[in-house]
Structure formats: C-alpha cells, structure tokens
Write a protein that holds these residues in place. Structure first.
Motif, PDB file in Angstrom:
ATOM      1  N   ALA A 271     -53.087 -47.479   5.152  1.00 23.93           N
ATOM      2  CA  ALA A 271     -53.489 -47.602   6.553  1.00 23.93           C
ATOM      3  C   ALA A 271     -53.428 -49.050   7.025  1.00 23.93           C
ATOM      4  N   GLN A 274     -49.725 -49.947   7.329  1.00 27.31           N
ATOM      5  CA  GLN A 274     -49.172 -49.214   8.468  1.00 27.31           C
ATOM      6  C   GLN A 274     -49.553 -49.874   9.784  1.00 27.31           C
ATOM      7  N   PRO A 282     -54.796 -45.171  11.621  1.00 34.86           N
ATOM      8  CA  PRO A 282     -54.448 -43.860  11.062  1.00 34.86           C
ATOM      9  C   PRO A 282     -55.212 -42.743  11.754  1.00 34.86           C
TER      10      PRO A 282
END
Length: 383
Positions: A271, A274, A282
């Motif tokens: 997460a 990302q 997320p």
C-alpha cells in the motif's frame, strides 16, 4: 503537476526529447552535413520532493543523485549536494553532471546547462558549461546557488519540491551514431526486457501504468516474511527522502538494487509503494490505517500520513481511544491528537474511560503521564 504534464510543458517549450529521472526517453540525433559534427541532444528533469527536509538531513559533502539517463550513447546522472560538496561551499547548493557509463562507453565530449524550474516550469536560475571532455568524472558548479537565495525566493521551489532541468549535447562518433540509429525502433528491445507486472493495483493511473509497461523495475524490496516487491528507484527516491538515503546505501546485483524492509507487513508495504505511484490509498485503508500511518511516518510520505490521520479521526471511540492517542503521540500526528483530545473533553466519554480498568491501563502504558494525572483526578481537558 504530474510528471507527464511536466514533460508536456517542457516539450511545448521546445524540448522534444525529455526524460524524468530514469524514464527512457527518445534522443534527438542530428545527422551531420559536410564539415559538421554529429551530435545527440537530450534533457532530463531531476525532482527532489520536500527539498527543505532533504537539506536538513543530508550533511555537507553528501549527495543525492538522479537516475541514469541516456544521451549520445552514454549514461549520465545529475549529482546534487544540497549543503555543498566541500566545507568551503557550505551554505550553497552544488550541482554536477556525472558520466555514469564510462566503464562501458568510454570518454565523452559534451556541453550542458543546468536550470532550476520555477512555478511555471520556466528556468528561474540557469548556468551553462562549455564543452568538456568527460573521462568518468563530473563537471559542474560548486556554488550553483546560495541556500538563502533558494529558500528566500519561493519561485525556485514548487510546494517544497526542487526541479532541476539538465540539457545535454554530446558529440558522437560514426559508430555510435549508427548504433543509436539502429536502436530508435525500440519496440523489440522493450519486449526483451520481460517486464514484470506491478505487485499492486494501479487503479487506471495512466503514468503509473506507462512506467510498468515501458521500464523494467530496478529495485527489489525484500520483506521480513520472505516476500519481495518490485519497484523503480526514481519513484521511491522522488517520494521519500528516507528511501533515497536507504537506496544509496543498499547493495546491488547487476542493475537491480536490493533493499531490505523489516518489521512491516507485506500488505502495508504494498500500500505504501502503491501510494507513491498513484497517490491513491488502498481500498482496505480503514482496516490498516494505523499500520499504514506508522509506515508513512517512517518513510516521511507526508501526504499518505495525513490521509491515514483523517480516516482514524472518524473512528475514535472509547475502545480505540488509548491506542489511537498513543499512535498520534508516537508518530507526531497533531490532527489526530487534537481529535483524541476533543473526544476526551466530553465528560461522558471521560467517565466511561475512567470506569473501565482496561481502558485506564492502556492509557497508563501508552500515553503521557501528565494526561494520566488529569484523567485520574477527573479534571476536564481543554480542547
């Protein structure tokens, strides 16, 4: 402004062959006419997020560097010394262009210009270097700009981000010219890279998808449970000054830098990485907000830290108060701290907490002693 928008703006300004960090970009090859030299030109943008914080953490003589970018068949890097490269240049920022591929490509002759980009992506300060012969070394300026001038005039920084543009022109020989011309149709080479899919969802973010489809990951993050995550060095360095310093000290195997991250769950690390690519949290944020906040604080990803604070502020109750207050105190979260104190200011909530030995014990072990004394004496806590 996104990286893709930045590159578009620079291309409108006349630079048709621009890369950002180590994104692969096309080069402009000038075929010679009679009596002229063959040359290749290219531009590269090195962005340092939260430059003021980086400057505070990096000592005099220590550098941060861009990813490697190619111009004229040679690899190049921008080397930035936020607090000067030597003791005599303390108080100034030093900038150099470094030939990174000398071991494989040999000497190179090049001219270049370094520019700091302002809020409108125009050079706010620029210096040019005449033609030099690079023999694996670097050329540039010990005192590119005084730090007091850089910080006093806000046009040099964009929301705390420093953007350095480097324009490079390289003399190339006939053999190099032929080699580069053969490499222009890069589709087959891109297929041979065997690009790995991202280890997380990209939610349709165009730039992030383009990175994974066109550039091989050059960082392998090894987690404590044995799992590994792929990533791109320039993305991690641009989003986190802590990752930047960790990567500078990490070991390399070939072209891949191996970075170990212990004491972090795999879903949290995914997460975190990302968010660096997409700036989107997320879908499972509510269930991991506390753990992700700790990770964001550890790697100084402040935007993600604020997102987690906002989510946690909405879920404060008598059962979660002690843990949330301890989290806010340990990770220096003023927004979350104020929300907890506001919740405590209600006499009803305070009575419930004082009546629960379990809640009181958690406050004793996780919160400040001064706050505990206020609670035990039933004194109201001001908002």
């Amino acid at each position: 402004m996104s990286t893709s928008a930045l590159l578009s703006a620079l291309r409108v300004g006349g630079r048709q062959h621009v890369t950002a960090s180590i994104l692969a970009g096309r080069q402009h090859i000038t075929a010679p006419t009679l009596g002229e030299r063959m040359q290749a030109t290219g531009s590269h943008v090195f962005r340092i997020d939260r430059f003021t914080r980086v400057k505070e953490r990096v000592a005099n003589g220590a550098l941060v560097r861009s990813g490697t970018f190619g111009v004229g068949g040679h690899g190049w890097r921008i080397h930035c010394y936020p607090n000067g490269n030597v003791e005599q240049t303390r108080g100034s920022m030093s900038l150099f262009l470094k030939q990174a591929s000398h071991a494989t490509t040999g000497d190179a002759t090049a001219t270049f210009k370094m520019s700091i980009l302002d809020q409108s992506w125009k050079p706010s300060r620029a210096l040019s270097m005449d033609e030099h012969r690079f023999t694996g070394d670097g050329w540039g300026w010990d005192r590119f700009i005084k730090l007091e001038d850089l910080e006093k005039d806000q046009k040099h920084l964009q929301d705390g981000c420093l953007s350095v543009l480097c324009d490079v022109t390289v003399d190339i020989g006939l053999s190099t010219y032929k080699y580069i011309r053969l490499q222009v149709p890069a589709a087959p080479a891109a297929q041979e890279l065997k690009l790995a899919p991202p280890p997380f969802e990209l939610h349709g973010v165009g730039l992030a998808e383009a990175i994974w489809s066109k550039q091989a990951a050059d960082v392998k993050i090894k987690l404590g449970d044995g799992q590994t995550l792929a990533a791109h060095r320039w993305v991690l360095e641009a989003q986190s000054p802590v990752f930047m310093m960790d990567l500078a000290l990490a070991s390399k195997t070939g072209n891949v830098t191996e970075l170990r991250v212990d004491d972090m769950d795999a879903d949290v690390c995914k997460a975190l990485v990302q968010f660096m690519y997409t700036h989107s949290p997320p879908r499972e944020l509510e269930s991991m907000a506390g753990r992700l906040l700790a990770a964001a604080d550890r790697y100084e990803v402040e935007k993600l830290k604020l997102v987690c604070e906002e989510v946690l502020c909405k879920s404060i109750d008598t059962s979660s108060l002690a843990a949330t207050l301890a989290l806010a105190e340990h990770h220096r979260c003023p927004v979350l701290w104020e929300a907890c104190m506001k919740f405590l200011s209600s006499p009803g909530n305070m009575d419930v907490i004082l009546a629960s030995s379990d809640s009181l014990e958690k406050l004793k072990t996780g919160c400040q002693s001064a706050l505990l004394e206020l609670l035990e004496k039933k004194r109201p806590v001001n908002e």
